[in-house]
Each structure stands twice: as structure tokens, then as C-alpha cells.
Design a protein around this motif. Structure first.
Motif, mmCIF file in Angstrom:
data_model
loop_
_atom_site.group_PDB
_atom_site.id
_atom_site.type_symbol
_atom_site.label_atom_id
_atom_site.label_comp_id
_atom_site.label_asym_id
_atom_site.label_seq_id
_atom_site.Cartn_x
_atom_site.Cartn_y
_atom_site.Cartn_z
ATOM 1 N N TYR A 1 0.828 -1.205 0.000
ATOM 2 C CA TYR A 1 0.000 0.000 0.000
ATOM 3 C C TYR A 1 0.863 1.256 0.000
ATOM 4 O O TYR A 1 2.051 1.239 0.319
ATOM 5 C CB TYR A 1 -0.928 0.006 1.214
ATOM 6 N N VAL A 2 0.210 2.346 -0.404
ATOM 7 C CA VAL A 2 0.792 3.682 -0.335
ATOM 8 C C VAL A 2 -0.153 4.530 0.502
ATOM 9 O O VAL A 2 -1.360 4.596 0.212
ATOM 10 C CB VAL A 2 0.970 4.307 -1.731
ATOM 11 N N ARG B 1 -0.743 8.224 3.183
ATOM 12 C CA ARG B 1 -0.322 9.577 3.540
ATOM 13 C C ARG B 1 -0.645 9.783 5.022
ATOM 14 O O ARG B 1 -1.776 9.527 5.452
ATOM 15 C CB ARG B 1 -1.052 10.608 2.692
ATOM 16 N N LYS C 1 4.074 10.779 2.256
ATOM 17 C CA LYS C 1 3.706 9.498 1.661
ATOM 18 C C LYS C 1 4.682 8.411 2.088
ATOM 19 O O LYS C 1 5.899 8.636 2.102
ATOM 20 C CB LYS C 1 3.712 9.585 0.130
ATOM 21 N N THR C 2 4.155 7.257 2.422
ATOM 22 C CA THR C 2 4.992 6.113 2.774
ATOM 23 C C THR C 2 4.402 4.846 2.167
ATOM 24 O O THR C 2 3.204 4.777 1.872
ATOM 25 C CB THR C 2 5.085 5.931 4.300
ATOM 26 N N LYS C 3 5.264 3.843 1.994
ATOM 27 C CA LYS C 3 4.836 2.554 1.449
ATOM 28 C C LYS C 3 4.979 1.471 2.512
ATOM 29 O O LYS C 3 5.770 1.613 3.439
ATOM 30 C CB LYS C 3 5.671 2.175 0.224
#
Length: 401
Positions: free
Chosen positions: A6-7, A9, A15-17
Motif C-alpha cells: 500500500y501507499v 499519507r 507518503k509512505t509505502k
């Protein structure tokens, strides 16, 4: 449980994965939201399972489980969750149930969700589910369809079982002929070649044996090509219709096939009409369940006839491929005003007749195949023994002088 990448916020807009396991995308989004993150996108990492149409037995299990759970007050989402976690379920079934669950959680009606899984569920079941959603009797409809698909499965199993023995005999005949041509006949070829005169059947076997031994690869390729060409030719609509027409008009087996086709149609029409579907719509769906293209194509005129005001019995009387009992029973149901109950009793009666027809086919096919096998083996034995017997006769005649 599937795994997703997933991505997201976070609260600061960063933003992080990441990766996480969840029942579906909605549950994953809820989990991330609780952690203060807003999911932008996600992708399932679990290996995708190819969807395929459910078989009658699997449809029966699906309908029975769904009907039982819904009748007990379980929601559709929870029912599908229970079904997809059941032990022994096949991967593609689990994938189908999970896809249904995901669509229903998004607000899609059950029938529409089944329709979106193109080719997985038959049109009959989708229409029945839609009618049940409108009428509010999903549990009863599911249990009714479970019974129908169970009967379809049993009927198909009987047909397959009936054809197993003839298939084994055909394979045995081919193997016996192959062994004789490649191993037995060559042992006698040298002996027969020394004779002044060889009977025609023996000469024929010698020529065939020689050809097979020298061109065995060509024979194998030719056999595969014949099967392939046959399958391709049978896909041509005109030829397929003609073949199914010949099946209906066969001297003995045609009558037995009519009983099977009529039973399939009657059972489906009974289920559709009994669920409240208009007779025109019921005919449009039931026509595809006979398994005979020749019968199917005749329904264009029949549906137009019934839509114009004609009775169902008069319309079905024009169908070439159904037994007369179906038309007579429907006519009585129309006259008495109890068409639904008459259809149900007729369907049950025709189911029994279809089983009897299959049993008759078995009793007729088995001795026929044994006779064919006996004729083939007998011809080979006679062809081998004739020159040997003639040579003994010649020797006894010469010794008498």
C-alpha cells in the motif's frame, strides 16, 4: 489471508509505502486509518488465481451453504466470509467468494456481483438471485437452487458413468489391434510370404501391419489431427446443429436422449417460473439448459408465439426434441390454473425417466461394444488361422497321393 502492498499519507502529508495482511481492501483501509494514515492505493501481493465457471456440484454447495446461513440470520458478508474460510475449499472457489464479498461490502447487490464475475455463475442462478432479492426470499431460493444443481450433478454423473465402460472397451479394442498389428502379425509374415496363395483377409492384415510398422509416427500424428479437426468442425454452427438434430432422431438412442433433454428443461423452467419470473423470461433462460443446439434454436419462434398470446403448451408442442408428456402435463396445468405445481411434478417425473433412460443406454451400449470387440478379435484370429489351416489341408491332400 491475502497480503497487500500500500501507499499511504500520514497526518503531516508524507507518503509512505508498506505491506500488511487483511481480509480485503476495505479492512486494510480501516486498519491504516486507525493508525492515523490515509490509504492512497493498494495492490494484492497474493498470487492471482484464475477464475473459472463453477461446476454443478460446486454450485449446489454454494447455494446450500448460502441458503442455510442466510436462513439462520447471518448477513451475506459474514456468510461469504465463513464459506471462503471453510476447510477443503479449492483456491479458485475461495478467490470467487472473496471477490463476491468485496463487491457486496462496497454496496453491490448479490446478483450484480455475480454478474460482474463474468462466466463464473450461470445466467439461471443470477436471474434467480435477482428475483429473490426483489421478493425477499433469498434463503428459500438458494436452497431450491441447491436442490436443482444437485440433481443436475447426479444426472451428469450418471451419464459420465454410463460412458465410462464403452470408453474403456474402445481403448481396449485399439490396444488389442495395435498389439496384433505391431507384434503378432510380423511373427507370421515370413511364414505367410512362403505360401503360394494367401487368403484376402490375411493379405489385408499383412498390408495394414506393414504400413503401421513402417509409418507408426504418421499414424499417431494422423490420429491426433483427426481428433483436432473433428473438434474444430463441431464448432461450426451449421454442423453442430445438424449433429444435434441427428442425435434427437436416432432410432433407439434418440428417444432416450429426448427424455434427458426434456428433464433438464422442465426442471429449470419449474425453478424459474416458481420463483416468480415471467414465462417469457423463463423460456429465454431455460432454452440454454437442454444441452442441444438444435432444440435451442427452435425457441426463437416459440418465444415469439407465446409473447403474441399463444399458450405455453401449444408453443412447446412445436419443439422437435421434447417428449409429449411435457406438453400434456403443461396443458393440464394451464387448464386447471396450477401450472407451477404441475411443472414441479412433471420435472420430478422426467428426472426419474431420464435416469431410467441412462440405465437403458448402458444396457444397450455394453453388449454392442462387446460384440464389436469380439468381431474385431475374431476377424484377426480367422485371418491368421485360415492360411495355416489351408496349408495343412494341402499337405494332407498331397500325402494321400
Amino acid at each position: 489471508m491475502p497480503k497487500y502492498s500500500y501507499v499511504v499519507r500520514d497526518a503531516y502529508g508524507k507518503k509512505t509505502k508498506g505491506q500488511a495482511a487483511a481480509v480485503d481492501e476495505i479492512e486494510l483501509s480501516e486498519q491504516l486509518f486507525k493508525d492515523g494514515m490515509y490509504m492512497l492505493s493498494c495492490k494484492e501481493l497474493t498470487k492471482e488465481v484464475k477464475r473459472k465457471a463453477l461446476k454443478p456440484k460446486e454450485l449446489s454447495e454454494f447455494c446450500r451453504q448460502m441458503g442455510t446461513l442466510v436462513a439462520s440470520g447471518v448477513t451475506l458478508v459474514r456468510a461469504l466470509g465463513i464459506m471462503q474460510e471453510e476447510e477443503g475449499i479449492k483456491p479458485y472457489q475461495k478467490h470467487i467468494y472473496k471477490e463476491l464479498n468485496r463487491r457486496i461490502r462496497q454496496g453491490t447487490p448479490m446478483s450484480d456481483a455475480m454478474q460482474e464475475l463474468d462466466g463464473v455463475f450461470p445466467a439461471l442462478l443470477i436471474h434467480m438471485m435477482h428475483t429473490a432479492e426483489v421478493a425477499g426470499n433469498l434463503d428459500k431460493t438458494c436452497l431450491r437452487m441447491a436442490e436443482q444443481y444437485e440433481k443436475e450433478y447426479k444426472l451428469a454423473s450418471k451419464v459420465n458413468s454410463a460412458m465410462t465402460y464403452p470408453k474403456i472397451l474402445i481403448i481396449l479394442i485399439i490396444l488389442v489391434v495395435a498389439v496384433i498389428m505391431t507384434f503378432v502379425m510380423p511373427q507370421f509374415t515370413e511364414l505367410f510370404a512362403q505360401m503360394e496363395e494367401v487368403p484376402a483377409p490375411t493379405r489385408f492384415l499383412m498390408d495394414v501391419s506393414g504400413f503401421v510398422r513402417q509409418n507408426w509416427l504418421v499414424c499417431i500424428v494422423a490420429a491426433f489431427m483427426i481428433v483436432l479437426v473433428y473438434k474444430l468442425v463441431m464448432r461450426i454452427p451449421v454442423i453442430c446443429i445438424k449433429k444435434d438434430e441427428l442425435v434427437v432422431h436416432m432410432p433407439v438412442f434418440g428417444k432416450l436422449q429426448k427424455a434427458i433433454y426434456t428433464a433438464r428443461f422442465a426442471r429449470t423452467l419449474c425453478s424459474l417460473y416458481g420463483s416468480g419470473l415471467p414465462i417469457i423470461s423463463a423460456l429465454a433462460i431455460a432454452r440454454h439448459t437442454t444441452g442441444n443446439v438444435y432444440i435451442d434454436m427452435q425457441f426463437d419462434e416459440i418465444i415469439a408465439f407465446v409473447r403474441a398470446g399463444g399458450t405455453l403448451s401449444e408453443g412447446l408442442e412445436q419443439i422437435d426434441g421434447f417428449t409429449k408428456k411435457l406438453v400434456a402435463s403443461i396443458k393440464i396445468g394451464e387448464e386447471t390454473g396450477h401450472l407451477e405445481s404441475m411443472l414441479e411434478s412433471t420435472a420430478d417425473n422426467l428426472d426419474y425417466e431420464a435416469e431410467m433412460a441412462i440405465n437403458k443406454m448402458m444396457t444397450m451400449i455394453e453388449p454392442m461394444m462387446l460384440i464389436v470387440m469380439a468381431v474385431v478379435v475374431g476377424f484377426v484370429m480367422v485371418s491368421v488361422m485360415m492360411p495355416i489351416y489351408n496349408s495343412y489341408g494341402s499337405i494332407s491332400d498331397s500325402s494321400s497321393y
